[in-house]
Design an enzyme around this catalytic site. Structure first.
Site, mmCIF file in Angstrom:
data_model
loop_
_atom_site.group_PDB
_atom_site.id
_atom_site.type_symbol
_atom_site.label_atom_id
_atom_site.label_comp_id
_atom_site.label_asym_id
_atom_site.label_seq_id
_atom_site.Cartn_x
_atom_site.Cartn_y
_atom_site.Cartn_z
ATOM 1 C CG ASP A 7 1.532 -15.557 8.539
ATOM 2 O OD1 ASP A 7 2.707 -15.160 8.482
ATOM 3 O OD2 ASP A 7 0.780 -15.827 7.693
ATOM 4 C CD GLU A 9 -0.160 -15.737 3.320
ATOM 5 O OE1 GLU A 9 0.524 -15.578 2.636
ATOM 6 O OE2 GLU A 9 0.264 -16.550 4.302
ATOM 7 C CD GLU A 52 4.028 -12.878 -9.703
ATOM 8 O OE1 GLU A 52 4.395 -11.630 -9.775
ATOM 9 O OE2 GLU A 52 3.093 -13.188 -10.529
ATOM 10 C CG HIS A 150 2.431 -19.707 2.595
ATOM 11 N ND1 HIS A 150 3.357 -18.821 3.016
ATOM 12 C CD2 HIS A 150 3.095 -20.773 2.272
ATOM 13 C CE1 HIS A 150 4.770 -19.311 2.885
ATOM 14 N NE2 HIS A 150 4.482 -20.440 2.138
ATOM 15 C CG ASP A 155 1.329 -20.161 7.365
ATOM 16 O OD1 ASP A 155 0.939 -21.237 7.161
ATOM 17 O OD2 ASP A 155 1.587 -19.414 6.609
#
Length: 228
Positions: A7, A9, A52, A150, A155
């Site tokens: 995963d 980010e 965000e 997250h 994850d």
């Protein structure tokens, strides 16, 4: 069979518009059992983190300021990935950023034939249901209580469990003898192994004697051709 669940980010949604990868977490599976070998790294994206995006993963400019750029860790990452299939949720997104960063380093892209997308799998097997990672964890009874934000490694660890369930459940990983012992490298973290050693349930002498005594009481058993 070796597979890697991973995963990422990022700073946003589109590498082509200047967003960058800031974290990657990888979990090694052998015969669909976690071996305990993982790869985890943070990267300085060389740009400001949008508010965000930080709200999703919690990675701030201050936290990432002393982290290496992607090119500094690319060799260790590629060594861990090897030539194994790569499993991700909404995999085209993660592959897009991974191959984008590799292109910046003038490295060959990872072939899309190695891509396994658990989102596509979930949509096929459970049409009409929710297919987020949280929803799939709930469906399969996987504890996600520690997932507040997250995080790439967390994850990936949750997704590894989801992937096994999507492939048929825990019973497919019963070939435990084939799982190699973890090999530790400086850039690879090793978590406690979840693989239990096989247990043996051979009958003891008392149980064998009791079984023989019971068999002796049977009259004309179907398996005894001599009694026919």
């Amino acid at each position: 069979m070796r597979e890697i669940v991973f995963d990422t980010e990022t700073t946003g949604f589109k590498f082509s518009e200047g967003d960058r990868l800031v974290e990657i977490g990888c979990v090694e599976l052998v015969n669909r059992v976690e071996t305990g070998r993982v790869f985890h790294a943070y990267f300085n994206p060389g740009r400001m983190m949008p508010a965000e995006a930080q709200a999703v993963h919690g990675l701030s400019d201050a936290f990432l300021s002393d982290k290496p750029a992607f090119h500094a860790g690319v060799d260790d990452l590629l060594a861990f990935l090897g030539d194994s299939p790569l499993i991700a949720h909404n995999a085209s997104f993660d592959f897009g950023f991974l191959n984008g960063e590799l292109a910046q380093c003038r490295r060959d892209p990872i072939c899309l034939s190695r891509m396994v997308d658990t989102l596509t799998m979930a949509r096929s097997r459970h049409p009409g249901a929710k297919h987020t990672l949280d929803a799939l964890c709930n469906r399969f009874g996987i504890d996600r209580s520690h997932r507040v934000l997250h995080g790439a490694l967390l994850d990936a660890q949750l997704l590894a469990q989801v992937y096994v369930e999507l492939m048929g459940g825990r019973q497919i990983g019963f070939g435990l003898d084939a799982v190699p012992a973890p090999t530790v490298a400086s850039t690879i973290a090793v978590a406690p192994s979840r693989v239990r050693p096989p247990r043996h349930f051979a009958a003891n002498d008392v149980e064998l004697a009791a079984h023989a005594a019971f068999i002796a009481t049977l009259k004309q058993p179907l398996w005894d051709q001599s009694s026919a």
